[in-house]
Write a protein that holds these residues in place. Sequence first.
Motif, PDB file in Angstrom:
ATOM      1  N   SER A 106       0.892  -1.184  -0.205  1.00  0.00           N
ATOM      2  CA  SER A 106      -0.214  -0.135  -0.290  1.00  0.00           C
ATOM      3  C   SER A 106       0.589   1.372   0.024  1.00  0.00           C
ATOM      4  O   SER A 106       0.546   2.484  -1.070  1.00  0.00           O
ATOM      5  CB  SER A 106      -1.035   0.153   1.235  1.00  0.00           C
ATOM      6  OG  SER A 106       0.007   0.005   2.235  1.00  0.00           O
ATOM      7  N   ALA A 189     -11.093  -7.135  -2.809  1.00  0.00           N
ATOM      8  CA  ALA A 189     -11.468  -5.457  -2.306  1.00  0.00           C
ATOM      9  C   ALA A 189     -10.594  -5.085  -2.794  1.00  0.00           C
ATOM     10  O   ALA A 189     -11.554  -2.975  -3.378  1.00  0.00           O
ATOM     11  CB  ALA A 189     -10.732  -5.631  -0.694  1.00  0.00           C
ATOM     12  N   GLY A 193     -12.413  -1.319  -4.174  1.00  0.00           N
ATOM     13  CA  GLY A 193     -12.360   0.124  -4.118  1.00  0.00           C
ATOM     14  C   GLY A 193     -11.399   0.485  -5.598  1.00  0.00           C
ATOM     15  O   GLY A 193     -12.301   1.880  -5.995  1.00  0.00           O
ATOM     16  N   VAL A 232     -12.476  -1.468   4.858  1.00  0.00           N
ATOM     17  CA  VAL A 232     -11.678  -1.142   4.168  1.00  0.00           C
ATOM     18  C   VAL A 232     -10.024  -2.180   4.088  1.00  0.00           C
ATOM     19  O   VAL A 232      -9.435  -0.825   4.859  1.00  0.00           O
ATOM     20  CB  VAL A 232     -11.685   0.687   3.377  1.00  0.00           C
ATOM     21  CG1 VAL A 232     -10.882   0.651   2.047  1.00  0.00           C
ATOM     22  CG2 VAL A 232     -12.949   1.158   3.681  1.00  0.00           C
ATOM     23  N   ALA A 236      -6.958  -1.255  -0.976  1.00  0.00           N
ATOM     24  CA  ALA A 236      -7.988  -0.769  -1.406  1.00  0.00           C
ATOM     25  C   ALA A 236      -8.782   0.976  -1.525  1.00  0.00           C
ATOM     26  O   ALA A 236      -8.781   1.270  -2.316  1.00  0.00           O
ATOM     27  CB  ALA A 236      -9.147  -1.869  -1.605  1.00  0.00           C
ATOM     28  N   SER A 237      -8.476   1.261   0.173  1.00  0.00           N
ATOM     29  CA  SER A 237      -8.678   3.094   0.325  1.00  0.00           C
ATOM     30  C   SER A 237      -8.014   4.054  -0.949  1.00  0.00           C
ATOM     31  O   SER A 237      -8.265   4.985  -0.700  1.00  0.00           O
ATOM     32  CB  SER A 237      -8.623   2.689   1.693  1.00  0.00           C
ATOM     33  OG  SER A 237      -7.058   3.128   2.074  1.00  0.00           O
ATOM     34  N   VAL A 240      -9.584   4.936  -3.940  1.00  0.00           N
ATOM     35  CA  VAL A 240     -10.226   5.803  -3.457  1.00  0.00           C
ATOM     36  C   VAL A 240     -10.379   7.179  -2.885  1.00  0.00           C
ATOM     37  O   VAL A 240     -11.330   8.527  -3.578  1.00  0.00           O
ATOM     38  CB  VAL A 240     -11.855   5.027  -2.303  1.00  0.00           C
ATOM     39  CG1 VAL A 240     -13.055   5.884  -1.950  1.00  0.00           C
ATOM     40  CG2 VAL A 240     -11.804   3.579  -2.459  1.00  0.00           C
TER      41      VAL A 240
END
Length: 354
Positions: A106, A189, A193, A232, A236-237, A240
């Motif tokens: 991430s 996920a 997202g 979340v 995946a966040s 968004v």
Amino acid sequence: MNNIVIEYLRQVVIDFWDTLSTMSPYLLFGFLVSGVLSIFLSQRLVERHLGGRGIWPVIKASLFGVPLPLCSCGVIPVSMSLRKHGANKAATISFLLSTPQTGVDSIFVTFSLLGLTFAIFRPLAAFATGVIGGELVDIFDRDTENKPEPAPENSQTHQCCCEKEKIYNKIIAALKHALVVLPRDIGKAMLIGLLVAAFISALVPEGFFAEKLGTGIFAMVVMMLLGIPVYVCATASVPVAAALIAKGVTPGAAMVFLMTGPATNAASFFTIWKMLGPRTAVIYLVTVAGCALAAGLFLDYIIGAAPQAVIEHHHEMIPLSVRLICTVILLGVLAFAAFRSKRDEEEPPGAKPN
């Protein structure tokens, strides 16, 4: 009317593909780094350092948690195992707070979509949240019983394992974690997202959130209330959050969502309530909320509340052809991981592979 719907759907597909191609090189690299970490950061190594009193177990627990690619649900069984093997309550909460907020994968995706500022600030905020939450638990809800220290490794077994462990096996294990286990865990996920981000980009007018929510603490509270109860994952966040910033949400408010969304959900909260007690669960929730708001306010203070301050096009450093190849590879990895997962579920226990 039909033409409008078709145009919106076309824009959704375009935005989905653009975001996926932007993050795919960084995500693939993050997967590989996570695979290497899965070999060297073994659970036994983590458990060995999280017992005892004082701030050091808390700091080490938060440091261990930051690079690990575990979501807010996946971190629960790992943290309970740490607790069972000797980690104190403060270190357990520190690990629970820092781990789901970010991970190696991430961090690279954050860099690709939100720029260097977010990529640095996000793991630092996760680390600080873990330390603060762990220390609060140590002050207000310290263990009242002596937890058993982790059992020492059997030297004969360890020696035997070392003799049997080959570099080839380690490489295979790292690749399996990077290209099967991790994509299987976050793939669904992440695609959801990306779809949410694409719909936001296509359907929400420019400046909508800035007009409706403003640029102050109110917008951050709204993002916090949105992020806390829902699930979340950290990767995946990111798309968004990028879509929200593009539509007028301040970087600080987006940071609040990036912290509260991955760190909490209803399932993890009630699990902590049951396993570690109601006081620890409340401290956990208050720490996430308070640290998220503080981080959001601080981020807006140091970089300003303008969305263009953080939307940096780092993907332009990578040639289009390379991004397209990485996107195809990523989709292949996700499809293969999903296929393997489905096959493992359908395969009866004890069945031998062909």
